[in-house]
Design an enzyme around this catalytic site. Sequence first.
Site, PDB file in Angstrom:
ATOM      1  N   ASP A 159       0.913  -1.175   0.027  1.00 24.11           N
ATOM      2  CA  ASP A 159       0.132  -0.008  -0.149  1.00 24.11           C
ATOM      3  C   ASP A 159       0.746   1.221  -0.025  1.00 24.11           C
ATOM      4  O   ASP A 159       1.658   1.496   0.904  1.00 24.11           O
ATOM      5  CB  ASP A 159      -0.877   0.052   1.289  1.00 24.11           C
ATOM      6  CG  ASP A 159      -2.131   0.896   1.116  1.00 24.11           C
ATOM      7  OD1 ASP A 159      -3.185   0.383   1.876  1.00 24.11           O
ATOM      8  OD2 ASP A 159      -2.105   1.873   0.408  1.00 24.11           O
TER       9      ASP A 159
ATOM     10  N   ASP B 283      -2.864   4.829  -2.327  1.00 23.36           N
ATOM     11  CA  ASP B 283      -3.772   5.490  -1.623  1.00 23.36           C
ATOM     12  C   ASP B 283      -4.208   6.865  -2.247  1.00 23.36           C
ATOM     13  O   ASP B 283      -3.402   7.356  -2.674  1.00 23.36           O
ATOM     14  CB  ASP B 283      -3.076   5.674  -0.139  1.00 23.36           C
ATOM     15  CG  ASP B 283      -4.119   6.232   0.786  1.00 23.36           C
ATOM     16  OD1 ASP B 283      -3.878   7.188   1.302  1.00 23.36           O
ATOM     17  OD2 ASP B 283      -5.023   5.361   0.957  1.00 23.36           O
TER      18      ASP B 283
ATOM     19  N   GLU C 179      -6.439   3.806  -5.265  1.00 29.06           N
ATOM     20  CA  GLU C 179      -7.887   4.120  -4.808  1.00 29.06           C
ATOM     21  C   GLU C 179      -8.165   5.516  -5.266  1.00 29.06           C
ATOM     22  O   GLU C 179      -7.426   6.555  -5.219  1.00 29.06           O
ATOM     23  CB  GLU C 179      -7.482   4.218  -3.407  1.00 29.06           C
ATOM     24  CG  GLU C 179      -8.715   4.454  -2.595  1.00 29.06           C
ATOM     25  CD  GLU C 179      -8.671   5.155  -1.300  1.00 29.06           C
ATOM     26  OE1 GLU C 179      -9.339   4.854  -0.212  1.00 29.06           O
ATOM     27  OE2 GLU C 179      -7.460   5.713  -0.911  1.00 29.06           O
TER      28      GLU C 179
ATOM     29  N   HIS D 218     -11.081  -1.459   4.884  1.00 29.96           N
ATOM     30  CA  HIS D 218     -10.544  -0.914   6.302  1.00 29.96           C
ATOM     31  C   HIS D 218     -11.383   0.323   6.405  1.00 29.96           C
ATOM     32  O   HIS D 218     -11.465   1.096   7.557  1.00 29.96           O
ATOM     33  CB  HIS D 218      -9.137  -0.880   6.619  1.00 29.96           C
ATOM     34  CG  HIS D 218      -8.631  -0.064   5.539  1.00 29.96           C
ATOM     35  ND1 HIS D 218      -8.363  -0.119   4.153  1.00 29.96           N
ATOM     36  CD2 HIS D 218      -8.207   1.394   5.675  1.00 29.96           C
ATOM     37  CE1 HIS D 218      -8.068   0.787   3.572  1.00 29.96           C
ATOM     38  NE2 HIS D 218      -7.778   1.806   4.385  1.00 29.96           N
ATOM     39  N   ASP D 219     -11.942   0.937   5.433  1.00 24.59           N
ATOM     40  CA  ASP D 219     -12.579   2.028   5.671  1.00 24.59           C
ATOM     41  C   ASP D 219     -14.231   2.072   5.571  1.00 24.59           C
ATOM     42  O   ASP D 219     -14.694   3.116   5.284  1.00 24.59           O
ATOM     43  CB  ASP D 219     -12.180   3.101   4.297  1.00 24.59           C
ATOM     44  CG  ASP D 219     -10.720   3.503   4.279  1.00 24.59           C
ATOM     45  OD1 ASP D 219     -10.213   4.014   3.310  1.00 24.59           O
ATOM     46  OD2 ASP D 219     -10.240   3.467   5.570  1.00 24.59           O
TER      47      ASP D 219
HETATM   48  O1  TEU Z   1      -8.840   6.548   2.273  1.00 24.26           O
HETATM   49  C1  TEU Z   1      -9.379   7.555   1.281  1.00 24.26           C
HETATM   50  C2  TEU Z   1     -10.845   7.959   1.714  1.00 24.26           C
HETATM   51  O2  TEU Z   1     -11.083   9.146   1.210  1.00 24.26           O
HETATM   52  C3  TEU Z   1     -11.780   7.264   2.327  1.00 24.26           C
HETATM   53  O3  TEU Z   1     -11.817   6.123   1.856  1.00 24.26           O
HETATM   54  C4  TEU Z   1     -11.785   7.984   3.650  1.00 24.26           C
HETATM   55  O4  TEU Z   1     -11.871   6.685   4.327  1.00 24.26           O
HETATM   56  C5  TEU Z   1     -12.894   8.601   3.955  1.00 24.26           C
HETATM   57  O5  TEU Z   1     -13.943   8.270   3.388  1.00 24.26           O
HETATM   58  C6  TEU Z   1     -12.544  10.180   3.836  1.00 24.26           C
HETATM   59  O6  TEU Z   1     -13.471  10.616   3.562  1.00 24.26           O
HETATM   60  C7  TEU Z   1      -7.425   6.158   2.164  1.00 24.26           C
HETATM   61  C8  TEU Z   1      -7.228   5.079   3.128  1.00 24.26           C
HETATM   62  O7  TEU Z   1      -7.974   4.008   2.671  1.00 24.26           O
HETATM   63  C9  TEU Z   1      -7.558   5.551   4.268  1.00 24.26           C
HETATM   64  O8  TEU Z   1      -7.736   4.686   5.303  1.00 24.26           O
HETATM   65  C10 TEU Z   1      -6.794   6.864   4.995  1.00 24.26           C
HETATM   66  O9  TEU Z   1      -7.291   7.379   6.068  1.00 24.26           O
HETATM   67  C11 TEU Z   1      -6.855   7.899   3.723  1.00 24.26           C
HETATM   68  O10 TEU Z   1      -6.832   7.315   2.530  1.00 24.26           O
HETATM   69  C12 TEU Z   1      -5.806   8.982   4.157  1.00 24.26           C
HETATM   70  O11 TEU Z   1      -4.504   8.223   3.897  1.00 24.26           O
END
Ligand code: TEU
Length: 581
Positions: A114, A216, A275, A347-348
């Site tokens: 990642d 990311d 992503e 994880h989000d």
């Molecule tokens: O997430 C990016 C992101 O925008 C979303 O998924 C986030 O969870 C949220 O909804 C923001 O509004 C990535 C990673 O997957 C996340 O875990 C990190 O916190 C984020 O980037 C920052 O690195």
Amino acid sequence: MTDRPAAAAPAPPAAPAAVPWWKRAVAYQIYPRSFQDSNGDGVGDLRGILARLDYLAWLGVDVIWLSPVYPSPQADGGYDVSDYRDIDPLFGTLDDFRDLLAAVHERGMRLLMDIVVNHTSDEHPWFVESRSGTDNPRRDWYHWRAAPTPGRPPNNWGSRFSGSAWQLDAATGEYYLHLFAVQQPDLNWENPRVRAAVYEMMRWWLDLGVDGFRLDVINFISKVPGLPDGEPIEGTPYGDGRPLYTNGPRMHEFFQEMHREVVADRDAVLLIVGETPKISAEQALLVTDPAAGELDMVFQFEHITVDHGRDRWDPQPLRLSRLKRSLAHWQDTLAETGWNSLYWENHDQPRVVSRWGDDGAYRVASAKAFGTVLHSHRGTPYVYQGQEIGMTNAELAGLDDFTDIQSRNHYADAVDRLGADPDKTLRSMRPLARDNGRTPMQWSAEPRAGFSDAPPWMAVNPNHRDVNVEDQRGDRDSVLAHYRELIRLRHSRDLIALGSCRLTHLDHEQLYVLERAYRGERALVVANLSGTPAELPDAPWRHPGLTLALSNYPDSAPTPGALRSLRPWEALVFVSAEPGG
Ligand code: TEU
């Protein structure tokens, strides 16, 4: 009459371009903190993952996406990196990583790192140098701006973790940009030295033997020059900066440069998935078109925000037609040229069985139904740890149960700054909070679910006594057995892996229907994604030659023609005979 030379034999048809491995693959995401602890500190680690590789090989996983394990102050679960070329002692050492990578390859699997390069940690040496003085050579490695007027940030952008996207640095009197937490300053990708350093770091991991990357928030790296104000957002002191830092003016240029500098001649063996929040299907087609030389696939967010009202903290009931229209659009738009990633969880995100299924009486049937629907689309499916056993949302009773910076910042902003009612705020946070997907993996019914011998960093879901790998492994009717069968089906039938995909009955609020086709083979997938029986519209359906290949009920109709209605969460896969079968 001159003998005309014999017409040149027609050129043999071009051999179909070799199908990249990841088009037939099933991916598995590991959130290391919560996967398996091996040293009794209550936090998952690399040796813990190594100890569970045989389980992943047994499940049929082809590639593992490993969330960040780099040194980090862990302000945002490791997505704030302070050293890109090492392993955080919390998770182990570089030698542990080398052993893990070797063990993954020995089992015929692959591993993606990642890469978090839209921002670094504020403890990364690059930022420590950059903030040390306005004349420091690394100053323009980040976005520094003087205040237009004292006390006012350079523009009105809000952070995605609440508050302003700008932080004043008292030492130099200037502000730096952080789209996420204050501890996550954004890198300035306009600076070619920044890009060169990132590419060199990525090549370093490739030389170590990793098989690709998950990138990311990679579509945030190009910002609109001048960083202008966004449209004011009603009821907040902020403006909507998203259109000004998402899919920016140089995004494609940077993706192509990264491909040239990093992937280059290793394209055939690597998987690069980006992503990309707020990317459209049309933009994703440009990015994933192999001829573009950018990315192999992206994680889009459209389908995973269909139940967001104003935002994540305003959860709305699912309208199945809305979900289907979104996924149908992505299937149709990327069709033959692009390639979709397929996911419900990561994880989000919260757990799909709690979010859109039924994590009570129909937990098993609804978990299987969402698995069947996801894995029956055209694209690469991603299984998030615990999804394969039907893990449910966490019990987030009080604020202390929320460990995630995004939730805690939101609560502080809503309650402390805006005076919102604490209980009402917690109630709105529970359903879609990221913590729901971060509870420790449930390996067994033992205390601490076999995750650790020590008190875990986050509470284990008490339902681990009923929902765990050990109990399900021997149970052919388990969610785990069902996911294993879905993976086996994809590996054994290019019809599922490579076939065209058409969604039908888009307006039906209970049924999810897919038709697949590939070189004369056909499949029909029909699922009732509701807790009440669903009549089949204009039955009987004529799909001659298709027979039942997979169901989540013991006594389902053997053919589409025999189907009249579906029970709650019933999900069926009908396929034509195997070629030469
Ligand atoms: O997430 C990016 C992101 O925008 C979303 O998924 C986030 O969870 C949220 O909804 C923001 O509004 C990535 C990673 O997957 C996340 O875990 C990190 O916190 C984020 O980037 C920052 O690195």
